[in-house]
Design an enzyme around this catalytic site. Structure first.
Site, short mmCIF file in Angstrom:
data_model
loop_
_atom_site.label_atom_id
_atom_site.label_comp_id
_atom_site.label_asym_id
_atom_site.label_seq_id
_atom_site.Cartn_x
_atom_site.Cartn_y
_atom_site.Cartn_z
N HIS A 9 0.82 -1.22 0.00
CA HIS A 9 0.00 0.00 0.00
C HIS A 9 0.85 1.27 0.00
O HIS A 9 0.48 2.28 -0.59
CB HIS A 9 -0.94 -0.01 1.21
CG HIS A 9 -0.24 -0.24 2.52
ND1 HIS A 9 0.31 -1.47 2.84
CD2 HIS A 9 0.03 0.59 3.56
CE1 HIS A 9 0.87 -1.38 4.04
NE2 HIS A 9 0.72 -0.15 4.50
N CYS A 66 7.64 -0.22 -1.98
CA CYS A 66 6.92 -0.09 -0.71
C CYS A 66 7.16 1.33 -0.22
O CYS A 66 7.60 2.18 -1.00
CB CYS A 66 7.32 -1.17 0.29
SG CYS A 66 8.99 -1.05 0.97
N GLY A 67 6.86 1.62 1.02
CA GLY A 67 7.01 2.99 1.49
C GLY A 67 8.42 3.51 1.34
O GLY A 67 8.66 4.60 0.82
N THR A 68 9.37 2.70 1.78
CA THR A 68 10.78 3.09 1.72
C THR A 68 11.58 2.29 0.70
O THR A 68 12.72 2.66 0.39
CB THR A 68 11.46 2.85 3.08
OG1 THR A 68 11.29 1.46 3.40
CG2 THR A 68 10.83 3.71 4.17
N GLY A 69 11.04 1.16 0.27
CA GLY A 69 11.81 0.22 -0.56
C GLY A 69 12.63 -0.75 0.28
O GLY A 69 13.19 -1.72 -0.25
N ILE A 70 12.69 -0.50 1.58
CA ILE A 70 13.59 -1.29 2.44
C ILE A 70 13.02 -2.68 2.72
O ILE A 70 13.64 -3.70 2.41
CB ILE A 70 13.90 -0.54 3.75
CG1 ILE A 70 14.65 0.76 3.47
CG2 ILE A 70 14.73 -1.43 4.69
CD1 ILE A 70 14.82 1.67 4.69
N GLY A 71 11.83 -2.71 3.32
CA GLY A 71 11.27 -4.01 3.72
C GLY A 71 11.08 -4.95 2.54
O GLY A 71 11.43 -6.14 2.60
N HIS A 99 27.25 -3.41 -12.24
CA HIS A 99 28.13 -4.15 -11.33
C HIS A 99 27.46 -5.36 -10.69
O HIS A 99 28.12 -6.36 -10.44
CB HIS A 99 28.63 -3.24 -10.20
CG HIS A 99 29.62 -2.22 -10.63
ND1 HIS A 99 30.70 -1.86 -9.89
CD2 HIS A 99 29.69 -1.47 -11.77
CE1 HIS A 99 31.41 -0.94 -10.52
NE2 HIS A 99 30.81 -0.68 -11.66
C1 RB5 Z 1 4.11 0.19 5.38
O1 RB5 Z 1 3.53 1.09 6.25
C2 RB5 Z 1 5.62 0.38 5.34
O2 RB5 Z 1 6.19 -0.09 6.51
C3 RB5 Z 1 6.20 -0.32 4.14
O3 RB5 Z 1 5.63 0.22 2.99
C4 RB5 Z 1 7.70 -0.22 3.93
O4 RB5 Z 1 8.13 1.11 4.00
C5 RB5 Z 1 8.51 -1.13 4.72
O5 RB5 Z 1 9.75 -1.22 4.59
#
Ligand code: RB5
Length: 145
Positions: A9, A66-71, A99
């Site tokens: 989302h 995702c929100g940050t791309g991290i998770g 690379h």
């Molecule tokens: C969702 O709220 C957020 O945690 C997810 O999109 C993402 O940023 C996780 O890494």
């Protein structure tokens, strides 16, 4: 080029922007979800991407948002056949291809503006891996745990 694209989302709005651009360019798009801004779990989208890209040839690329791309990138990289790069700008978009031979790119929908995200995507899609012996050796090690 065939592009698999997915988001949670937090990345849904950017996913839709990127899809419109991909359609404009003429790529084949497979949207693996989600379908709205209703909350979903980002690891589930990474799982879908990993399974879907395994069925494709090596030319197919994946885009995760995702929100940050991290998770979403952390979970995608649990799979040895996935090389998911968290990209922030044109430089990281280019280098992850040249690379690292990244086959999936992760973006943060709450981090990047639309124009920068589109620029990252275009660079990611047009840039080839440099098959230097040392780069090939290192990329091979990425899949070995
Ligand atoms: C969702 O709220 C957020 O945690 C997810 O999109 C993402 O940023 C996780 O890494």
């Amino acid at each position: 080029m065939k592009i698999l694209i997915g988001s949670d989302h937090g990345g849904f709005n950017l996913k839709e922007v990127l899809k419109n651009k991909l359609k404009e360019i003429g790529h084949e798009i497979v949207d693996i979800g989600c379908e709205s801004v209703a909350a979903v779990d980002y690891p589930d989208i990474s799982d879908k991407m990993a399974l879907a890209i395994k069925e494709e040839d090596e030319k197919t690329r994946g885009i995760l948002v995702c929100g940050t791309g991290i998770g979403i990138s952390i979970k995608a990289n649990r799979y040895p056949h996935v090389r998911c790069a968290l990209v922030h700008d044109g430089f990281t978009a280019r280098l992850c291809r040249e690379h690292n031979d990244a086959n999936v790119m992760a973006l943060g929908g709450r981090v990047l503006g639309d124009e920068l995200a589109i620029e990252c995507m275009e660079i990611f899609l047009k840039t080839d891996f440099i098959p230097k012996e040392s780069y090939v050796r290192r990329v091979k090690k990425l899949g070995e745990c």
